[in-house]
Design an enzyme around this catalytic site. Structure first.
Site, short mmCIF file in Angstrom:
data_model
loop_
_atom_site.label_atom_id
_atom_site.label_comp_id
_atom_site.label_asym_id
_atom_site.label_seq_id
_atom_site.Cartn_x
_atom_site.Cartn_y
_atom_site.Cartn_z
N LYS A 121 0.88 -1.17 0.00
CA LYS A 121 0.00 0.00 0.00
C LYS A 121 0.91 1.21 0.00
CE LYS A 121 -4.23 1.68 0.30
NZ LYS A 121 -5.52 1.16 -0.10
N SER A 123 -1.66 -1.60 -4.06
CA SER A 123 -2.77 -0.68 -3.84
C SER A 123 -2.21 0.64 -3.34
CB SER A 123 -3.76 -1.25 -2.83
OG SER A 123 -4.41 -2.40 -3.32
#
Length: 368
Positions: free
Chosen positions: A162, A230
């Site tokens: 992330k 992500s």
């Protein structure tokens, strides 16, 4: 040798529901202080302003603080990777990874699941989409591999990250410091952050050489076969979770991976499941899995040619519903038809993550 791993998938009943995690801890399945990482899907729009990720993040961290001895500052360093958007049949859920006491885990000399985590150095807004970010991520992946006890990149089957994307505030911050950014389109910056991160993973694992700036998010022949990236507004550095296998670590679980060559490639998902150690018939059915599949983790991307298997589609031309949501719903349906469970992790924006128009697939199996 790292401690063995326990991994469980839990449903999320509402945006701020972390009761599944609390039950695992209260029932003695996991210890709060041993939770290494959480990877989950939330029910927001999956866009820049998807604050369901922040709500889930807060709820899960509150459980870890209230049921453990780690301070809020220590819990803040636990990677909680939230991918927003459960379009179509996808169901909100989380997969929790925790270490367990080696004495309580089954012994095995076969490859078994190991997980390593790392937080990279701060990624400045002007570095997103540029070689500096590739280098920062690569360094973090190497650190996470070391934590997992993995020496051979071939033993890495899944790297979940992330990373920050660009917002108006961070774009203005760069401007005030006399720096420019790769794009001022904040939604596009999500794709760019993901793709740059994937190249950092590929570099760390020796899948590619260090790319030049002009190949980032452009040369689609470059990709990692294990990256799942992500991005969001809730952090300023890369959270990195390396999942692989180590001989002698013990435990019940094993990881595997494959790739989907296009949005309909169910065989790519079955390949990943077989790679995780499950013995399946030539033409498997979801009923063959029983309760042995913990979860699959898939990246997907609308094919830039605007077609799948020679048939034209209009995802990239649709001004009403962004292609992010359309391809996520499509691949989510394909994945659920394989696993028999709509609670699968499917994430969009997959440039440099698997073949163009396809994506990476990781699977974790319970070998008992």
């Amino acid at each position: 040798m790292p401690d063995p791993i326990e991994v469980r998938k839990i449903p999320i009943a509402s945006v701020t529901d972390a009761s599944g995690l609390a039950r695992l801890i209260d029932d003695g399945v996991l210890e709060a202080d041993r939770v290494l990482a959480v990877i989950g899907k939330t029910e927001g729009n999956g866009g820049v302003n998807d604050y369901t990720r922040l709500l889930a993040d807060r709820a899960f961290r509150e459980v870890l603080v209230s049921r453990g001895t780690r301070s809020p500052a220590e819990v803040a360093r636990v990677p909680l990777v939230w991918s927003g958007g459960t379009d179509g049949v996808l169901s909100p859920h989380a997969t929790v990874f925790a270490t367990v006491d080696p004495a309580s885990a089954p012994r095995s000399d076969e490859p078994r699941l190991s997980v390593g985590i790392a937080m990279s150095e701060v990624i400045r807004p002007e570095d997103i989409g540029r070689p500096a970010m590739v280098e920062t991520v690569a360094a973090g992946v190497r650190e996470a591999m070391k934590a997992a006890g993995i020496d051979d990149p071939a033993d890495v089957h899944y790297v979940q990250t992330k990373t920050p994307l660009l917002t108006l505030d961070t774009i203005n911050d760069a401007r005030r410091r006399g720096r420019d950014v790769v794009t001022e389109d904040t939604l596009k910056s999500m794709d760019v952050s993901n793709s740059t991160t994937a190249l950092g993973i590929a570099v760390a694992l020796g899948e590619i050489a260090m790319p030049s700036a002009d190949r980032i998010h452009r040369d689609l022949s470059l990709y990692s076969s294990v990256a799942s990236c992500s991005s969001g507004v809730e952090l300023d550095r890369a959270q990195i979770v390396v999942v692989g296998n180590v001989r002698g670590i013990g435990g019940r679980y094993r990881a595997g991976h494959g790739v989907m060559n296009d949005a309909l490639d169910a065989d790519g998902i079955w390949t990943a499941i077989r790679s995780a150690g499950l013995d399946l018939p030539e033409r498997p059915h979801p009923s063959d899995l029983g309760d042995r599949l913990v979860n699959v983790f898939i990246k997907c991307e609308a094919d830039p040619r605007g077609e799948v298997r020679g048939r034209r589609n209009i995802m990239l031309d649709d001004s009403d519903v962004h292609w992010h949501r359309q391809i996520k719903a499509c691949v989510g349906g394909v994945a659920a038809s394989v696993t028999g469970d709509p609670a699968v992790f499917v994430s969009v924006a997959a440039v440099h993550q698997g073949p163009s128009g396809g994506g990476t697939v990781a699977a974790i199996a319970d070998l008992g």
